[in-house]
Scaffold this motif. Structure first.
Motif, PDB file in Angstrom:
ATOM      1  N   PRO A 183       0.806  -1.235   0.000  1.00 34.53           N
ATOM      2  CA  PRO A 183       0.000   0.000   0.000  1.00 34.53           C
ATOM      3  C   PRO A 183       0.833   1.276   0.000  1.00 34.53           C
ATOM      4  CG  PRO A 183      -0.986  -1.614   1.456  1.00 34.53           C
ATOM      5  CD  PRO A 183       0.324  -2.192   1.031  1.00 34.53           C
ATOM      6  N   ILE A 184       1.885   1.348   0.832  1.00 35.79           N
ATOM      7  CA  ILE A 184       2.720   2.553   0.864  1.00 35.79           C
ATOM      8  C   ILE A 184       3.431   2.740  -0.473  1.00 35.79           C
ATOM      9  CG2 ILE A 184       4.705   3.668   1.940  1.00 35.79           C
ATOM     10  CD1 ILE A 184       2.307   3.731   3.735  1.00 35.79           C
ATOM     11  N   GLY A 185       3.959   1.658  -1.026  1.00 39.64           N
ATOM     12  CA  GLY A 185       4.641   1.763  -2.316  1.00 39.64           C
ATOM     13  C   GLY A 185       3.711   2.236  -3.418  1.00 39.64           C
ATOM     14  N   LEU A 186       2.493   1.696  -3.447  1.00 38.01           N
ATOM     15  CA  LEU A 186       1.544   2.084  -4.491  1.00 38.01           C
ATOM     16  C   LEU A 186       1.087   3.522  -4.319  1.00 38.01           C
ATOM     17  CD1 LEU A 186      -0.580  -1.191  -4.685  1.00 38.01           C
ATOM     18  CD2 LEU A 186       1.184  -0.430  -6.283  1.00 38.01           C
ATOM     19  N   LEU A 187       0.857   3.942  -3.084  1.00 41.71           N
ATOM     20  CA  LEU A 187       0.480   5.333  -2.848  1.00 41.71           C
ATOM     21  C   LEU A 187       1.640   6.269  -3.190  1.00 41.71           C
ATOM     22  CD1 LEU A 187      -1.499   4.960   0.500  1.00 41.71           C
ATOM     23  CD2 LEU A 187      -2.449   5.709  -1.695  1.00 41.71           C
ATOM     24  N   THR A 188       2.866   5.837  -2.918  1.00 47.01           N
ATOM     25  CA  THR A 188       4.030   6.644  -3.284  1.00 47.01           C
ATOM     26  C   THR A 188       4.152   6.749  -4.798  1.00 47.01           C
ATOM     27  OG1 THR A 188       5.159   5.952  -1.256  1.00 47.01           O
ATOM     28  CG2 THR A 188       6.525   6.909  -2.988  1.00 47.01           C
ATOM     29  N   MET A 189       3.826   5.670  -5.499  1.00 45.39           N
ATOM     30  CA  MET A 189       3.824   5.709  -6.952  1.00 45.39           C
ATOM     31  C   MET A 189       2.837   6.755  -7.469  1.00 45.39           C
ATOM     32  SD  MET A 189       2.803   2.644  -9.604  1.00 45.39           S
ATOM     33  CE  MET A 189       1.066   3.075  -9.634  1.00 45.39           C
ATOM     34  N   LEU A 190       1.642   6.785  -6.899  1.00 41.98           N
ATOM     35  CA  LEU A 190       0.642   7.766  -7.324  1.00 41.98           C
ATOM     36  C   LEU A 190       1.074   9.180  -6.966  1.00 41.98           C
ATOM     37  CD1 LEU A 190      -2.617   5.864  -6.282  1.00 41.98           C
ATOM     38  CD2 LEU A 190      -1.656   6.089  -8.574  1.00 41.98           C
ATOM     39  N   ALA A 191       1.719   9.346  -5.803  1.00 39.56           N
ATOM     40  CA  ALA A 191       2.201  10.665  -5.403  1.00 39.56           C
ATOM     41  C   ALA A 191       3.308  11.145  -6.333  1.00 39.56           C
ATOM     42  CB  ALA A 191       2.697  10.622  -3.960  1.00 39.56           C
ATOM     43  N   ALA A 192       4.173  10.219  -6.748  1.00 38.53           N
ATOM     44  CA  ALA A 192       5.247  10.579  -7.680  1.00 38.53           C
ATOM     45  C   ALA A 192       4.669  10.976  -9.031  1.00 38.53           C
ATOM     46  CB  ALA A 192       6.215   9.411  -7.829  1.00 38.53           C
ATOM     47  N   ARG A 193       3.649  10.266  -9.471  1.00 36.93           N
ATOM     48  CA  ARG A 193       2.986  10.610 -10.732  1.00 36.93           C
ATOM     49  C   ARG A 193       2.365  12.011 -10.630  1.00 36.93           C
ATOM     50  NH1 ARG A 193       4.088   8.292 -15.071  1.00 36.93           N
ATOM     51  NH2 ARG A 193       3.180   6.230 -14.759  1.00 36.93           N
ATOM     52  N   LEU A 194       1.776  12.308  -9.470  1.00 38.98           N
ATOM     53  CA  LEU A 194       1.173  13.616  -9.259  1.00 38.98           C
ATOM     54  C   LEU A 194       2.212  14.726  -9.364  1.00 38.98           C
ATOM     55  CD1 LEU A 194      -1.555  14.992  -8.420  1.00 38.98           C
ATOM     56  CD2 LEU A 194      -0.750  14.835  -6.058  1.00 38.98           C
ATOM     57  N   LYS A 195       3.454  14.411  -8.979  1.00 36.78           N
ATOM     58  CA  LYS A 195       4.540  15.395  -9.046  1.00 36.78           C
ATOM     59  C   LYS A 195       5.204  15.444 -10.423  1.00 36.78           C
ATOM     60  CE  LYS A 195       4.852  17.549  -5.093  1.00 36.78           C
ATOM     61  NZ  LYS A 195       4.842  19.020  -5.026  1.00 36.78           N
ATOM     62  N   GLY A 196       4.657  14.705 -11.390  1.00 35.18           N
ATOM     63  CA  GLY A 196       5.137  14.819 -12.758  1.00 35.18           C
ATOM     64  C   GLY A 196       6.400  14.058 -13.069  1.00 35.18           C
ATOM     65  N   CYS A 197       6.619  12.934 -12.402  1.00 35.46           N
ATOM     66  CA  CYS A 197       7.821  12.155 -12.683  1.00 35.46           C
ATOM     67  C   CYS A 197       7.769  11.569 -14.089  1.00 35.46           C
ATOM     68  CB  CYS A 197       7.977  11.040 -11.651  1.00 35.46           C
ATOM     69  SG  CYS A 197       6.773   9.703 -11.818  1.00 35.46           S
ATOM     70  N   GLY A 198       8.907  11.040 -14.526  1.00 34.57           N
ATOM     71  CA  GLY A 198       8.970  10.400 -15.831  1.00 34.57           C
ATOM     72  C   GLY A 198       8.494   8.956 -15.737  1.00 34.57           C
ATOM     73  N   GLU A 199       9.294   8.016 -16.263  1.00 39.71           N
ATOM     74  CA  GLU A 199       8.900   6.603 -16.255  1.00 39.71           C
ATOM     75  C   GLU A 199       8.914   6.055 -14.836  1.00 39.71           C
ATOM     76  OE1 GLU A 199      11.221   2.817 -17.701  1.00 39.71           O
ATOM     77  OE2 GLU A 199      10.133   3.678 -19.413  1.00 39.71           O
ATOM     78  N   LEU A 200       7.868   5.309 -14.506  1.00 41.92           N
ATOM     79  CA  LEU A 200       7.726   4.723 -13.179  1.00 41.92           C
ATOM     80  C   LEU A 200       7.945   3.214 -13.245  1.00 41.92           C
ATOM     81  CD1 LEU A 200       4.678   6.516 -11.532  1.00 41.92           C
ATOM     82  CD2 LEU A 200       6.811   5.976 -10.371  1.00 41.92           C
ATOM     83  N   THR A 201       8.946   2.733 -12.494  1.00 47.79           N
ATOM     84  CA  THR A 201       9.207   1.305 -12.378  1.00 47.79           C
ATOM     85  C   THR A 201       8.948   0.873 -10.948  1.00 47.79           C
ATOM     86  OG1 THR A 201      10.904   1.383 -14.104  1.00 47.79           O
ATOM     87  CG2 THR A 201      10.953  -0.510 -12.610  1.00 47.79           C
ATOM     88  N   VAL A 202       8.243  -0.237 -10.798  1.00 49.18           N
ATOM     89  CA  VAL A 202       7.947  -0.765  -9.466  1.00 49.18           C
ATOM     90  C   VAL A 202       8.474  -2.191  -9.383  1.00 49.18           C
ATOM     91  CG1 VAL A 202       6.149  -1.318  -7.789  1.00 49.18           C
ATOM     92  CG2 VAL A 202       5.876   0.662  -9.286  1.00 49.18           C
ATOM     93  N   ALA A 203       9.233  -2.477  -8.322  1.00 45.98           N
ATOM     94  CA  ALA A 203       9.808  -3.804  -8.125  1.00 45.98           C
ATOM     95  C   ALA A 203       9.276  -4.422  -6.843  1.00 45.98           C
ATOM     96  CB  ALA A 203      11.334  -3.719  -8.072  1.00 45.98           C
ATOM     97  N   ASP A 204       9.069  -5.738  -6.882  1.00 49.25           N
ATOM     98  CA  ASP A 204       8.587  -6.467  -5.714  1.00 49.25           C
ATOM     99  C   ASP A 204       8.959  -7.932  -5.919  1.00 49.25           C
ATOM    100  OD1 ASP A 204       6.733  -7.646  -3.633  1.00 49.25           O
ATOM    101  OD2 ASP A 204       6.031  -5.583  -3.537  1.00 49.25           O
ATOM    102  N   ILE A 205       8.645  -8.759  -4.922  1.00 42.79           N
ATOM    103  CA  ILE A 205       8.937 -10.189  -5.043  1.00 42.79           C
ATOM    104  C   ILE A 205       7.666 -11.010  -5.218  1.00 42.79           C
ATOM    105  CG2 ILE A 205      11.076 -10.051  -3.718  1.00 42.79           C
ATOM    106  CD1 ILE A 205       9.518 -11.170  -1.303  1.00 42.79           C
ATOM    107  N   ALA A 206       6.528 -10.348  -5.367  1.00 41.64           N
ATOM    108  CA  ALA A 206       5.246 -11.038  -5.477  1.00 41.64           C
ATOM    109  C   ALA A 206       4.493 -10.550  -6.712  1.00 41.64           C
ATOM    110  CB  ALA A 206       4.407 -10.822  -4.227  1.00 41.64           C
TER     111      ALA A 206
END
Length: 232
Positions: A183-206
């Motif tokens: 949940p924190i990672g996904l919310l951080t992803m959305l917050a980063a998108r809101l700040k206009g970041c470029g390409e978003l990569t998300v890594a996990d083990i599941a």
């Protein structure tokens, strides 16, 4: 006056019971909140499984829950901006207002802070997984009635994510990788998108959380279960 509530109360490892307890009169300086919705944090799971999280050990029955929202049902305080019937997201931190950090206006770093649903202090501060619970007016942030309780309960983890992105500085147009799709990672992803970041990569083990990351707009996902070659 409502004088009792039912609450998800931890008595020991994997000994969680929904029990009734007396509330008593609302203390001066407090408001009473009827539970609307709550999120289950990783710390709640640690408490449930082990009756501790890190150095915080449960030594007496503890009502869990700190990601909560609800409705104000009683006020016994000067509470500007909130009234009975308002929906609120609840800040789980209760600061002292007296220490050096509070004097600096940095109550989030209060040296004497109490935290809902935590065994960090003795006696423990009870949490919000209860049909009714008490808070200070300062902990209650009014939200529009159109906002679902489930969304308002995400305010606390969202605040963590917004703070993390703010600490990262100017990320506009910059590629971002997030390790962990909880949940924190996904919310951080959305917050980063809101700040206009470029390409978003998300890594996990599941696989499941990575699929959710893709659904929420990640440009790329990496499953690290079999190794980290894709990160190189």
């Amino acid at each position: 006056m409502i004088d009792s509530a039912v609450a998800a109360t931890l008595f020991g490892p994997e000994d969680l019971r929904v029990v009734e307890h007396s509330l008593g009169p609302l203390p001066p300086g407090m408001v009473r909140v009827r539970f609307g919705a709550g999120g289950i944090c990783g710390s709640d799971l640690h408490y449930f499984r082990n009756a501790r999280t890190g150095d915080f050990v449960v030594t007496s029955p503890l009502v869990l829950g700190h990601e909560v929202a609800g409705e104000i049902v009683e006020i016994n305080a000067d509470a500007p901006g909130i009234s009975v019937g308002d929906r609120v997201a609840v800040n789980p931190s209760r600061w002292c207002g007296q220490c050096a950090r509070c004097a600096e206006g940095r109550a989030n770093l209060c040296e004497n802070i109490y935290f809902m649903g935590s065994a960090s202090k003795t006696p423990h501060m009870q949490g919000g997984f209860a049909s009714l619970f008490d808070a200070t007016p300062a902990q209650c942030v009014k939200v529009p009635h159109a906002v679902a309780y489930q969304a308002a309960a995400l305010a606390e983890p969202l605040a963590v994510s917004l703070h993390a992105v703010a600490r990262a500085g100017d990320i506009a147009g910059r590629n971002v990788i997030l390790i962990g799709a909880g949940p924190i990672g996904l919310l951080t992803m959305l917050a980063a998108r809101l700040k206009g970041c470029g390409e978003l990569t998300v890594a996990d083990i599941a696989t499941a959380p990575l699929a959710f990351a893709s659904k929420l707009g990640a440009n790329r996902t990496i499953n690290l279960f079999g190794g980290d070659d894709e990160l190189k």
